[in-house]
Design a protein around this motif. Structure first.
Motif, PDB file in Angstrom:
ATOM      1  N   LEU A 115       0.748  -1.201  -0.068  1.00 31.98           N
ATOM      2  CA  LEU A 115       0.024  -0.023   0.042  1.00 31.98           C
ATOM      3  C   LEU A 115       0.978   1.124   0.031  1.00 31.98           C
ATOM      4  N   SER A 116       1.806   1.153   0.927  1.00 31.57           N
ATOM      5  CA  SER A 116       2.663   2.327   0.946  1.00 31.57           C
ATOM      6  C   SER A 116       3.488   2.673  -0.382  1.00 31.57           C
ATOM      7  N   GLU A 117       4.106   1.602  -0.815  1.00 36.35           N
ATOM      8  CA  GLU A 117       4.740   1.865  -2.063  1.00 36.35           C
ATOM      9  C   GLU A 117       4.139   2.101  -3.375  1.00 36.35           C
ATOM     10  N   LEU A 118       2.687   1.643  -3.546  1.00 40.18           N
ATOM     11  CA  LEU A 118       1.983   2.026  -4.405  1.00 40.18           C
ATOM     12  C   LEU A 118       1.538   3.477  -4.377  1.00 40.18           C
ATOM     13  N   GLN A 119       1.439   4.097  -3.139  1.00 48.04           N
ATOM     14  CA  GLN A 119       0.966   5.420  -3.217  1.00 48.04           C
ATOM     15  C   GLN A 119       2.155   6.282  -3.700  1.00 48.04           C
ATOM     16  N   GLY A 120       3.163   5.861  -3.200  1.00 48.60           N
ATOM     17  CA  GLY A 120       4.344   6.710  -3.650  1.00 48.60           C
ATOM     18  C   GLY A 120       4.740   6.628  -5.062  1.00 48.60           C
ATOM     19  N   LEU A 121       4.401   5.334  -5.608  1.00 48.30           N
ATOM     20  CA  LEU A 121       4.821   5.345  -7.186  1.00 48.30           C
ATOM     21  C   LEU A 121       3.360   6.027  -8.006  1.00 48.30           C
ATOM     22  N   HIS A 122       2.265   5.980  -7.499  1.00 51.44           N
ATOM     23  CA  HIS A 122       1.106   6.510  -8.130  1.00 51.44           C
ATOM     24  C   HIS A 122       1.566   8.129  -8.107  1.00 51.44           C
ATOM     25  N   GLU A 123       1.833   8.694  -6.992  1.00 56.44           N
ATOM     26  CA  GLU A 123       2.407   9.937  -6.841  1.00 56.44           C
ATOM     27  C   GLU A 123       3.421  10.489  -7.658  1.00 56.44           C
ATOM     28  N   GLN A 124       4.566   9.408  -7.756  1.00 57.67           N
ATOM     29  CA  GLN A 124       5.622   9.878  -8.650  1.00 57.67           C
ATOM     30  C   GLN A 124       5.384   9.687 -10.016  1.00 57.67           C
ATOM     31  N   TYR A 125       4.371   9.009 -10.461  1.00 60.82           N
ATOM     32  CA  TYR A 125       4.203   8.874 -11.843  1.00 60.82           C
ATOM     33  C   TYR A 125       3.025   9.450 -12.137  1.00 60.82           C
ATOM     34  N   GLU A 126       2.221  10.287 -11.405  1.00 60.26           N
ATOM     35  CA  GLU A 126       1.185  11.260 -11.494  1.00 60.26           C
ATOM     36  C   GLU A 126      -0.128  10.598 -11.998  1.00 60.26           C
ATOM     37  N   LEU A 135      -6.549   4.722  -2.450  1.00 63.52           N
ATOM     38  CA  LEU A 135      -7.033   5.270  -1.128  1.00 63.52           C
ATOM     39  C   LEU A 135      -8.371   5.044  -0.579  1.00 63.52           C
ATOM     40  N   ARG A 136      -9.281   4.960  -1.897  1.00 61.28           N
ATOM     41  CA  ARG A 136     -10.515   4.536  -1.293  1.00 61.28           C
ATOM     42  C   ARG A 136     -10.670   3.382  -0.859  1.00 61.28           C
ATOM     43  N   ARG A 137      -9.677   2.406  -1.262  1.00 60.62           N
ATOM     44  CA  ARG A 137      -9.571   1.056  -1.029  1.00 60.62           C
ATOM     45  C   ARG A 137      -9.500   1.000   0.413  1.00 60.62           C
ATOM     46  N   GLN A 138      -8.659   1.991   1.164  1.00 60.76           N
ATOM     47  CA  GLN A 138      -8.175   1.889   2.209  1.00 60.76           C
ATOM     48  C   GLN A 138      -9.199   2.235   3.301  1.00 60.76           C
ATOM     49  N   LEU A 139     -10.402   2.940   2.898  1.00 54.33           N
ATOM     50  CA  LEU A 139     -11.231   3.430   3.888  1.00 54.33           C
ATOM     51  C   LEU A 139     -12.136   2.213   4.560  1.00 54.33           C
ATOM     52  N   SER A 143     -10.485   1.354  10.824  1.00 59.73           N
ATOM     53  CA  SER A 143     -11.685   1.183  11.988  1.00 59.73           C
ATOM     54  C   SER A 143     -11.544   2.306  13.013  1.00 59.73           C
ATOM     55  N   VAL A 144     -10.484   3.345  12.780  1.00 62.55           N
ATOM     56  CA  VAL A 144     -10.226   4.406  13.556  1.00 62.55           C
ATOM     57  C   VAL A 144     -10.597   5.799  12.925  1.00 62.55           C
ATOM     58  N   GLY A 145     -11.285   6.681  13.475  1.00 59.44           N
ATOM     59  CA  GLY A 145     -11.714   7.832  12.847  1.00 59.44           C
ATOM     60  C   GLY A 145     -10.562   8.660  12.224  1.00 59.44           C
ATOM     61  N   GLU A 146      -9.542   8.595  13.166  1.00 60.39           N
ATOM     62  CA  GLU A 146      -8.075   9.589  13.021  1.00 60.39           C
ATOM     63  C   GLU A 146      -7.719   9.317  11.530  1.00 60.39           C
ATOM     64  N   GLU A 147      -7.570   7.620  11.301  1.00 59.72           N
ATOM     65  CA  GLU A 147      -7.069   6.998  10.076  1.00 59.72           C
ATOM     66  C   GLU A 147      -7.986   7.319   8.925  1.00 59.72           C
ATOM     67  N   ARG A 148      -9.322   7.323   9.139  1.00 59.65           N
ATOM     68  CA  ARG A 148     -10.290   7.597   7.840  1.00 59.65           C
ATOM     69  C   ARG A 148     -10.020   9.276   7.432  1.00 59.65           C
ATOM     70  N   ALA A 149      -9.881   9.841   8.673  1.00 58.47           N
ATOM     71  CA  ALA A 149      -9.784  11.552   8.476  1.00 58.47           C
ATOM     72  C   ALA A 149      -8.656  11.784   7.478  1.00 58.47           C
ATOM     73  N   LYS A 150      -7.595  10.942   7.750  1.00 57.37           N
ATOM     74  CA  LYS A 150      -6.367  11.161   7.055  1.00 57.37           C
ATOM     75  C   LYS A 150      -6.546  10.905   5.489  1.00 57.37           C
ATOM     76  N   VAL A 151      -7.225   9.705   5.379  1.00 58.27           N
ATOM     77  CA  VAL A 151      -7.444   9.367   3.927  1.00 58.27           C
ATOM     78  C   VAL A 151      -8.358  10.367   3.030  1.00 58.27           C
TER      79      VAL A 151
END
Length: 266
Positions: A115-126, A135-139, A143-151
């Protein structure tokens, strides 16, 4: 064929272990593999030898073949991760690892490294649409509101800054407010929209933002921010009556709360 395969394997072992001739050992093991292409033990030997020779393309071919053959989920995931590291670190082709990381998530959607590497790669290659989907797959996994808020906050930034979808950005930032976590970043992002007058359809955007922020600032007692929002909302009102109502409300807040603020220092 069986006898030739056994003899060739024995030669490979001798070349590697006794004579230290890695090149000939590799050739022999490749010959053995041609007799039995699905022999995982032979693939393991070739994996070891290609790594020693720093034959990265050869090693990549072995990983891909091995990934097709192994059935154990953890072993397959380990091979996929090794493939990704090889593509990124030795072959310098990180974009090719995107598909492999997706395969990892098919096995385990919670694999944090993938998940972390894919996020970085998608951002790197726009690859913004792909990043949004990831990111939507992670929602549902959060289970924690703070985690969902960050997404939601990150989604809003992508929609606004990279996809030009301001309404969808607002949806995400409003979602942050409902999570009950630290919401100041989302509130500040919404406030900034009020000054970005070059946004297409800014009047409608600003009116919506004002309608979101006004009750929040009213309830939290942040009167200066409330006055600023009411002033903008009044300027955007479609009728003189509504405009006067918003500006009158702003004046009342400024008078009552402002005077009380000043009195505290008298």
């Amino acid at each position: 064929i069986g006898g030739e395969s056994t003899l060739t394997r024995r030669l490979a072992e001798i070349y590697e272990a006794q004579l230290g001739d890695i090149e000939r050992a590799t050739t022999c093991y490749e010959r053995v593999l041609s007799f039995d292409p699905e022999n995982v033990e032979t693939l393991g030997a070739l994996e070891r030898l290609h790594a020693r020779r720093e034959d990265w393309e050869g090693l990549l071919a072995v990983y891909r073949k091995k990934a097709d053959l192994v059935w154990d989920v953890e072993e397959k995931r380990s091979v996929y991760h090794a493939t990704c590291r090889l593509l990124r670190e030795e072959l310098g082709r990180p974009e090719e690892s995107i598909e492999v990381y997706e395969s990892i998530l098919m096995l385990d959607e919670r694999d944090q490294e993938a998940l972390s590497e894919l996020q970085g790669l998608h951002e790197q290659y726009e690859r913004w649409d792909d990043l949004v989907a990831l990111l939507r797959r992670q929602l549902p996994q959060s289970s924690v509101g703070e985690e969902r808020a960050k997404v939601h906050l990150r989604l809003g930034q992508i929609f606004h800054s990279h996809l030009g979808a301001t309404d969808r950005a607002i949806d995400e930032w409003v979602a942050v407010l409902s999570e009950g976590a630290d919401v100041e970043d989302a509130v500040a992002a919404l406030e900034r929209l009020l000054s970005e007058r070059t946004i297409p359809g800014w009047e409608g955007v600003a009116a919506r933002v004002c309608d979101v922020l006004h009750p929040r600032f009213r309830d939290t007692g942040e009167w200066k921010r409330e006055v600023a929002v009411l002033t903008v909302r009044g300027q955007l009102a479609s009728s003189d009556r509504d405009k006067a109502a918003f500006l009158r409300m702003a004046g009342e807040r400024l008078e009552t709360r402002g005077n009380a603020f000043e009195a505290a220092f008298d």
